[in-house]
Design an enzyme around this catalytic site. Sequence first.
Site, mmCIF file in Angstrom:
data_model
loop_
_atom_site.group_PDB
_atom_site.id
_atom_site.type_symbol
_atom_site.label_atom_id
_atom_site.label_comp_id
_atom_site.label_asym_id
_atom_site.label_seq_id
_atom_site.Cartn_x
_atom_site.Cartn_y
_atom_site.Cartn_z
ATOM 1 N N ARG A 44 40.440 52.034 30.726
ATOM 2 C CA ARG A 44 40.666 51.572 29.352
ATOM 3 C C ARG A 44 39.360 51.288 28.620
ATOM 4 N NH1 ARG A 44 44.060 46.623 31.590
ATOM 5 N NH2 ARG A 44 42.319 46.795 33.024
ATOM 6 N N GLU A 124 36.414 38.180 51.491
ATOM 7 C CA GLU A 124 36.904 36.788 51.526
ATOM 8 C C GLU A 124 38.079 36.577 50.573
ATOM 9 O OE1 GLU A 124 35.688 33.801 53.447
ATOM 10 O OE2 GLU A 124 37.732 33.566 52.748
ATOM 11 N N GLY A 182 48.927 34.961 35.636
ATOM 12 C CA GLY A 182 48.034 35.883 36.361
ATOM 13 C C GLY A 182 48.066 35.736 37.862
ATOM 14 N N GLU A 185 51.226 40.042 41.563
ATOM 15 C CA GLU A 185 50.709 41.407 41.678
ATOM 16 C C GLU A 185 51.250 42.242 40.520
ATOM 17 O OE1 GLU A 185 48.517 42.355 44.251
ATOM 18 O OE2 GLU A 185 48.581 40.184 44.344
ATOM 19 N N ASP A 196 52.933 41.109 50.287
ATOM 20 C CA ASP A 196 51.578 40.594 50.066
ATOM 21 C C ASP A 196 51.195 39.623 51.203
ATOM 22 O OD1 ASP A 196 49.291 40.010 47.983
ATOM 23 O OD2 ASP A 196 50.064 38.048 48.550
ATOM 24 N N LYS A 200 48.301 39.915 54.269
ATOM 25 C CA LYS A 200 47.320 38.850 54.495
ATOM 26 C C LYS A 200 47.370 38.335 55.941
ATOM 27 C CE LYS A 200 47.274 37.397 49.649
ATOM 28 N NZ LYS A 200 47.951 36.549 48.654
HETATM 29 N N1 HSE Z 1 49.840 37.851 44.103
HETATM 30 C C1 HSE Z 1 48.990 37.150 45.002
HETATM 31 C C2 HSE Z 1 49.586 35.767 45.227
HETATM 32 C C3 HSE Z 1 47.626 37.056 44.422
HETATM 33 O O1 HSE Z 1 50.457 35.372 44.454
HETATM 34 O O2 HSE Z 1 49.208 35.083 46.169
HETATM 35 C C4 HSE Z 1 46.585 36.531 45.335
HETATM 36 O O3 HSE Z 1 46.423 37.334 46.464
#
Ligand code: HSE
Length: 404
Positions: A44, A124, A182, A185, A196, A200
């Site tokens: 963009r 990290e 924010g 995802e 997610d 992790k």
């Molecule tokens: N969408 C992820 C969360 C962002 O809500 O934890 C951080 O990894």
Amino acid sequence: MINIAVLGYGTIGSGVVEVIDKNSDGISKKVGDEIRIKHVLDLRDFPGDRVESILVHDFDIILNDPEVTIVVEVMGGVEPAYTFVKKCLLAGKSVCTSNKELVAAHGPELVKIAKERNINFLFEASVGGAIPIIRPLCSSVTADKILEIKGILNGTTNYILTQMDTQGWDFDKALSKAQELGYAERNPEADIEGHDACRKIAILSSLAFGRNVNYEDIYTEGISKITAMDILYARKMDCKIKLLASSENIDGKYYAMVAPFLVKSSHPLSGVSGVFNAIFVKGSEIDDLMFYGSGAGKLPTACAVVADVIDAARHLNENIQTIWSEEGLALTGCENATRRFFVRVSGKRSGCEAKINEEFGEVDYIEPEEDTEGFGFVTPALAEKSFDEHLRNIPNVLGRIRFE
Ligand code: HSE
């Protein structure tokens, strides 16, 4: 001067630029040199924005610029991030990323390339937002044998569950607020369905156990089936519902899973609210460590990325060792894990009490607070496999949640 490039000018990318601009004096002191953002890559245009004059649309400009020694990858998703990151590392540029999809899918390979080139691949911010957890696992606890990692690793789902509990919001309202802030995802299904958190815990388990845990092998259940009624029952049982991600080493067998759990209010994880994450690490000698902090959000996550940039800048031609072997770690299925379960049933208790007692023995019945149809019960501790077999014989089951 150390020149860096940022791949992706979304939530985290713009946060990285903001943090570097805001803290440039302190960052320069810590590095012993000035950090300059030379290019920002995005498809963009951003007319009038601070990055307008350094914005590029062609990745090759960054790849072929010998002045750029550190690249920040904050695009998200596996492709084209993987191709770009690999090319940067092969070209001798260190990479710092917040991209857990990339790290979970290709971590060991990228770590290996960085090691061979005597540069760094740092990640990290890929787990726990601002919480330092990758560095402690790679350095502070390496003398001990890690037995267990357990925690709340997704800020969006923790925010949703907290708002449903404390504000009485419905799921959709809480999700759109999380997106607005924010946390979520691009595709919120990754948060809500547990993918997610699964990536992790795969990253953390690989680092803790020293071999590669394939995220696709981890049993994963999200929070999309959790209802307002479940929250009500949880309150009645003095519990909170939390999406927990865990992995364990029990006598050389490795287990991992992601699922919603009922957590007693006396447990420290029950008090972890909103976008905060918390991670327990249990070692054979160190016992329990708990890491806690902002698990998502623009500036907290950006700070973790920029700290990696500082580390990479301090170690320009020196690899900071990360032990993450490409050799796979086989996981044992969770069917033998023993725990108690909460089950919610529609209809009248009197109609199926005999059957429930026949299948599960002595259970604790839970009546809803409001005058609603149905009831719940809590089983004694039993293996998942056995629980599933007995549950099949109970009519009108609306849902079940595991007890922590
Ligand atoms: N969408 C992820 C969360 C962002 O809500 O934890 C951080 O990894």
